[in-house]
Design a protein around this motif. Structure first.
Motif, PDB file in Angstrom:
ATOM      1  N   LEU A  84       0.848  -1.190   0.000  1.00  0.00           N
ATOM      2  CA  LEU A  84       0.000   0.000   0.000  1.00  0.00           C
ATOM      3  C   LEU A  84       0.884   1.241   0.000  1.00  0.00           C
ATOM      4  O   LEU A  84       1.730   1.410   0.870  1.00  0.00           O
ATOM      5  N   TRP A 131      -2.836   4.777   2.648  1.00  0.00           N
ATOM      6  CA  TRP A 131      -2.950   4.780   4.106  1.00  0.00           C
ATOM      7  C   TRP A 131      -3.782   5.978   4.560  1.00  0.00           C
ATOM      8  O   TRP A 131      -4.677   5.861   5.370  1.00  0.00           O
ATOM      9  N   PHE A 175     -12.194   6.083   7.283  1.00  0.00           N
ATOM     10  CA  PHE A 175     -12.709   5.424   8.474  1.00  0.00           C
ATOM     11  C   PHE A 175     -13.080   6.459   9.538  1.00  0.00           C
ATOM     12  O   PHE A 175     -14.129   6.397  10.154  1.00  0.00           O
ATOM     13  N   TRP A 176     -12.168   7.430   9.727  1.00  0.00           N
ATOM     14  CA  TRP A 176     -12.374   8.405  10.796  1.00  0.00           C
ATOM     15  C   TRP A 176     -13.534   9.338  10.504  1.00  0.00           C
ATOM     16  O   TRP A 176     -14.359   9.615  11.356  1.00  0.00           O
ATOM     17  N   TRP A 218       1.231   8.021  11.221  1.00  0.00           N
ATOM     18  CA  TRP A 218       0.803   7.591  12.557  1.00  0.00           C
ATOM     19  C   TRP A 218       0.836   8.745  13.542  1.00  0.00           C
ATOM     20  O   TRP A 218       0.027   8.799  14.468  1.00  0.00           O
ATOM     21  N   SER A 255      -0.038  -7.050   6.060  1.00  0.00           N
ATOM     22  CA  SER A 255       0.515  -5.703   6.073  1.00  0.00           C
ATOM     23  C   SER A 255      -0.553  -4.692   6.448  1.00  0.00           C
ATOM     24  O   SER A 255      -0.325  -3.828   7.281  1.00  0.00           O
ATOM     25  N   TYR A 256      -1.727  -4.801   5.844  1.00  0.00           N
ATOM     26  CA  TYR A 256      -2.690  -3.763   6.194  1.00  0.00           C
ATOM     27  C   TYR A 256      -3.634  -4.170   7.308  1.00  0.00           C
ATOM     28  O   TYR A 256      -4.302  -3.326   7.884  1.00  0.00           O
ATOM     29  N   GLY A 302      -2.184  -2.505  10.223  1.00  0.00           N
ATOM     30  CA  GLY A 302      -2.446  -1.073  10.119  1.00  0.00           C
ATOM     31  C   GLY A 302      -3.888  -0.742  10.462  1.00  0.00           C
ATOM     32  O   GLY A 302      -4.173   0.202  11.198  1.00  0.00           O
ATOM     33  N   ALA A 303      -4.800  -1.547   9.940  1.00  0.00           N
ATOM     34  CA  ALA A 303      -6.218  -1.282  10.191  1.00  0.00           C
ATOM     35  C   ALA A 303      -6.521  -1.361  11.678  1.00  0.00           C
ATOM     36  O   ALA A 303      -7.213  -0.497  12.232  1.00  0.00           O
ATOM     37  N   GLY A 334      -4.454  -0.788  13.989  1.00  0.00           N
ATOM     38  CA  GLY A 334      -3.853   0.418  14.571  1.00  0.00           C
ATOM     39  C   GLY A 334      -4.760   1.619  14.431  1.00  0.00           C
ATOM     40  O   GLY A 334      -5.024   2.343  15.391  1.00  0.00           O
ATOM     41  N   ILE A 335      -5.276   1.815  13.218  1.00  0.00           N
ATOM     42  CA  ILE A 335      -6.137   2.977  12.983  1.00  0.00           C
ATOM     43  C   ILE A 335      -7.365   2.917  13.883  1.00  0.00           C
ATOM     44  O   ILE A 335      -7.722   3.891  14.553  1.00  0.00           O
ATOM     45  N   VAL A 336      -7.978   1.740  13.935  1.00  0.00           N
ATOM     46  CA  VAL A 336      -9.208   1.606  14.719  1.00  0.00           C
ATOM     47  C   VAL A 336      -8.942   1.865  16.190  1.00  0.00           C
ATOM     48  O   VAL A 336      -9.634   2.656  16.840  1.00  0.00           O
ATOM     49  N   THR A 364      -6.373   3.439  17.712  1.00  0.00           N
ATOM     50  CA  THR A 364      -5.992   4.824  18.013  1.00  0.00           C
ATOM     51  C   THR A 364      -7.217   5.705  18.062  1.00  0.00           C
ATOM     52  O   THR A 364      -7.408   6.501  18.972  1.00  0.00           O
ATOM     53  N   PHE A 365      -8.060   5.513  17.056  1.00  0.00           N
ATOM     54  CA  PHE A 365      -9.211   6.387  16.976  1.00  0.00           C
ATOM     55  C   PHE A 365     -10.131   6.200  18.178  1.00  0.00           C
ATOM     56  O   PHE A 365     -10.612   7.170  18.766  1.00  0.00           O
TER      57      PHE A 365
END
Lengths: 430, 359
Positions: free
Chosen positions: A125, A130, A137-138, A205, B3-4, B7-8, B10-12, B14-15
């Motif tokens: 990716l 990213w 999503f946010w 990040w 790989s993602y 990451g996914a 992580g994003i979830v 953190t948010f």
């Protein structure tokens, strides 16, 4: 999607002179945020993601549907806001039906993009993806939380959530998608590889971690809990980390290739955008600190800062993206290079004038408040700056009109249906 | 895939951590209450006068909050008492505001007469020259009255109990103020210091303020804004810090200089010691909040749009219009019952005004 972009252009940066009615202000904010930037962003996402994934968009029909939903929202927004049908929450003025419509459209866009990325044909990716993934999503969540459509929170809690939303529509949507676009455009336009993938991940990040809690710095001097203010201010300052990594990355990518900005117009827009990004992001943490905020809050300085971010940075990068992608989509060159140049200079100089006058006006106001001078005394002192601001607004609108005309002529110099086919074909090809 | 997926996740996470800490946690931990009943009370306007709660909706609809804030800050002077967290519990959607293109309205209620407020909405420049507020003359009579009622409720008549104090940097509440007091070597209560200050006063201040501080120095003749009379009891409640602040920074809007530019800190403290010894006259002055003239309770303004709109000025030929001349409305009307003022129909108000005019 092109229809969506087209529609958004007339309302772009509709700079109302200060003497106009508050209704104009409501519509101005919403037209810029929902109309111009968001629509343009979604359009660019729809272009860039299939490109980066080397695959088709998951569902063209869904894409068109979201485009119409979005346009419907904007028409609705115009009809309601200009008549004062507002929820009375800054940046979240739209009524309940429109709120829901935007949320649905956003979720559908997100679904579309996620499915596209799942079907991708490249393994790794790219960082732009990213950013887009994160934003998509946010942002629907931020939007749903922030609108507070069906809840009535007590005043200060309302303000806390309101500013969580108010700042994150910027942080988790405009910034992240905008930066993602910069990551896409700069290497493409300069034909150079990105300086560092690792650094870009650090920036991503960092922004994910530090941006979201900053909202409360808008109400530092109101009686909200001190710990919340502390979180907001500290993370505002920490934001310097992702910003500087991102910009280091960009500037190192640009190294040795700055000269290209002279001839390459989309690149010129992109580079200008990066520069303004640097300014706005250094200004931001600085004015979020308590002692600076003490002095500068409530004034036109902040208005200048907001325009620096949305107009100077993100509007410029979006324009760059459109100038870059439209010829690729339609397979035609732009109608007039001269008009692009005129657009650039009108927008750039207009914006500099606006920024300067707003900042000076803000300093005068700050001094007035700090010395306890009544508003009606210093109010007269900033009139000249508001006049200049009005002129700058006219310049920018003029630039955007040229832009819209240029896009229009580019698209419709040939019969319309062949253009639509070409657009589809280009998307498929890409 | 991995790989993602990482990451996914992580994003979830953190948010959601952020949502939890900045959205949910304040909801749980931050629940202010209004024990002192300081929050705005929109029910205190009688329902036959106007509907203040509806006025709030008009305030929101017209977007007043884009230019007017509704919270006072520590550093704001002259905008009433500092707000507390409990003041806002009924305020939704919040109207805190972000920019002050106009003045703060936190404690606006009761500051100005309703007539003034209404005239100001119709034609701001008529009552406040230099204002940049847009005219809201397009509001209907009912909307306008409700809005005025809302404005009159703001602040719930919260009073400032204390006189103005020197800014924080002169008081021991801040590091700067502590440092200032640590540097101070002068005993401002000693007569020797006052004696030292007397010389400084005669050399620098007496030319405007007069030898005894009556504000009658020779230079006062040429000043548009006259120097104050220090013998008034008001000046007897000045703290040392306030005297020091005034002499150091001057008075904005007057010719009073910033003496910090020319006098040393020590000299200014001597001056403070002297100023405190100036005699007090037996003049009657206002030194207590209760002695301040207050505007009357909320009542319906008996104004027509025509009066304050210059381009409609020529139409006020009806008898009704004549009855409602501004001069008449500056007269106090203590006997008028609020119910008659409350009616919105022009016939009743016109009738009441005629009766009063007959007296």
């Amino acid at each position: 999607m092109i229809g969506g972009l087209e529609f958004s252009m007339p309302d772009l940066v509709k700079n109302v002179p200060q003497l106009a009615f508050p209704h104009m202000r409501m519509f101005h904010v919403n037209a810029v945020a929902v109309g111009w930037l968001s629509m343009g962003y979604v359009g660019s996402i729809f272009y860039m993601v299939p490109n980066l994934c080397k695959t088709k968009l998951w569902s063209e029909r869904l894409g068109n549907m979201t485009m119409w939903a979005w346009n419907l929202v904007l028409v609705g927004a115009f009809c309601t806001l200009v008549n004062g049908n507002t929820e009375g929450r800054e940046y979240a003025e739209l009524g309940a039906i429109l709120d829901v419509l935007v949320a649905v459209a956003l979720v559908l866009v997100a679904l579309n993009i996620y499915m596209t990325i799942l079907n991708r044909r490249v393994k790794k990716l790219y960082v732009t993806l990213w950013y887009f993934l994160g934003s998509l999503f946010w942002f629907p969540l931020v939007w749903i939380i922030g609108q507070r459509t069906f809840v009535a929170l007590p005043g200060l809690n309302d303000a806390i959530v309101g500013w969580f939303y108010g700042h994150n529509i910027l942080g988790m949507w405009f910034t992240t998608v905008g930066v993602g676009m910069m990551y896409y455009l700069l290497p493409r336009l300069t034909q150079a590889p990105l300086y560092s993938h690792g650094l870009s991940m650090l920036g991503f990040w960092g922004i994910a971690l530090f941006y979201a809690p900053t909202g409360t710095h808008h109400i530092t001097q109101s009686p909200v809990p001190e710990w919340l203010k502390a979180i907001a201010i500290i993370s505002s300052i920490f934001l310097l980390v992702p910003v500087l990594t991102v910009l280091t990355n960009f500037f190192m990518t640009m190294k040795g290739r700055w000269g290209q900005a002279v001839t390459d117009l989309p690149l010129r827009f992109a580079v200008t955008s990066c520069m303004f990004y640097l300014v706005t992001c250094v200004q931001g943490p600085f004015q979020a600190t308590r002692w600076v905020n003490w002095y500068l809050h409530f004034t036109q300085w902040v208005v200048g800062h907001a325009h620096l971010a949305l107009l100077g940075t993100f509007s410029f990068i979006l324009t760059s993206a459109i100038y870059y992608s439209l010829p690729k989509l339609t397979g035609k060159e732009f109608y007039s290079q001269g008009l692009i140049r005129a657009h650039y200079w009108l927008k750039f100089l207009g914006f500099l004038l606006m920024m300067t006058s707003l900042t000076i006006a803000g300093l005068i106001q700050s001094a007035g408040w700090a010395m306890g001078i009544p508003v009606d005394q210093w109010g007269l002192q900033i009139r000249p700056y508001w006049f200049f601001r009005g002129i700058s607004g006219i310049m920018i609108v003029l630039g955007q009109l040229l832009f819209a005309y240029n896009v229009w002529k580019t698209l419709y110099t040939k019969p319309a249906e062949s253009v639509a086919k070409a657009a589809k074909a280009a998307e498929v090809k890409a | 895939m991995h790989s993602y997926r990482l990451g996914a996740i992580g994003i979830v996470t953190t948010f959601f951590i952020i949502i939890f800490s900045t959205v949910l946690l304040p909801m749980v931990l931050f629940n202010p209450t209004d024990k002192e009943h300081r929050s705005n009370d929109y029910t205190k306007v009688p329902s036959n006068v106007a509907d203040a709660a509806r006025g709030r909706k008009i305030y929101v609809r017209e977007g007043c909050f884009y230019c007017h804030t509704q919270f006072t800050r520590l550093q704001d002077r002259g905008y009433g008492p500092l707000v507390k967290a409990g003041d806002f519990i009924w305020e939704t959607p919040h109207q805190l505001g972000t920019a002050r293109t106009g003045p703060d309205l936190t404690n606006e209620g009761g500051r100005m007469a309703s007539e003034w407020q209404k005239a100001h909405l119709i034609q701001p420049r008529a009552v406040k020259p230099g204002s940049i507020m847009p005219s809201f003359s397009y509001l209907s009579e009912r909307d306008m009255n409700d809005l005025v009622a809302y404005l009159q409720c703001l602040g719930n008549r919260r009073e400032v109990k204390d006189f103005v104090e020197a800014p924080d940097e002169y008081r021991t509440t801040t590091p700067a103020g502590v440092a200032l007091h640590n540097r101070k070597t002068v005993d401002t209560n000693a007569s020797a210091s006052a004696n030292a200050g007397r010389g400084i006063y005669t050399q620098n201040c007496a030319v405007c303020h007069g030898l005894e501080g009556y504000g009658n120095g020779p230079n006062a003749l040429s000043l548009e804004k006259k120097p104050p009379n220090f013998s008034r009891p008001y000046y007897k409640q000045y703290s040392d810090e306030f005297w020091f602040y005034r002499t150091s920074e001057g008075v904005v809007g007057t010719r009073m200089p910033r003496w910090a530019e020319t006098l040393t800190e020590e000299q200014r403290w001597y001056l403070v010691a002297y100023l405190k010894t100036l005699p007090q006259d037996q003049e009657v002055t206002i030194n207590n909040v209760n002695q301040v003239n207050k505007v009357e309770d909320i009542r319906l303004p008996k104004l027509s749009n025509q009066q304050y709109e210059p381009h409609h000025g020529g139409h006020g030929h009806q008898t009704e219009g004549d009855n409602m001349s501004p001069s008449e409305h500056q007269m106090p009307q203590p006997s008028a019952p609020s119910s008659s003022e409350g009616t919105n129909s022009s016939t009743t108000t016109g009738g009441a005004a005629t009766k009063e005019g007959g007296h």
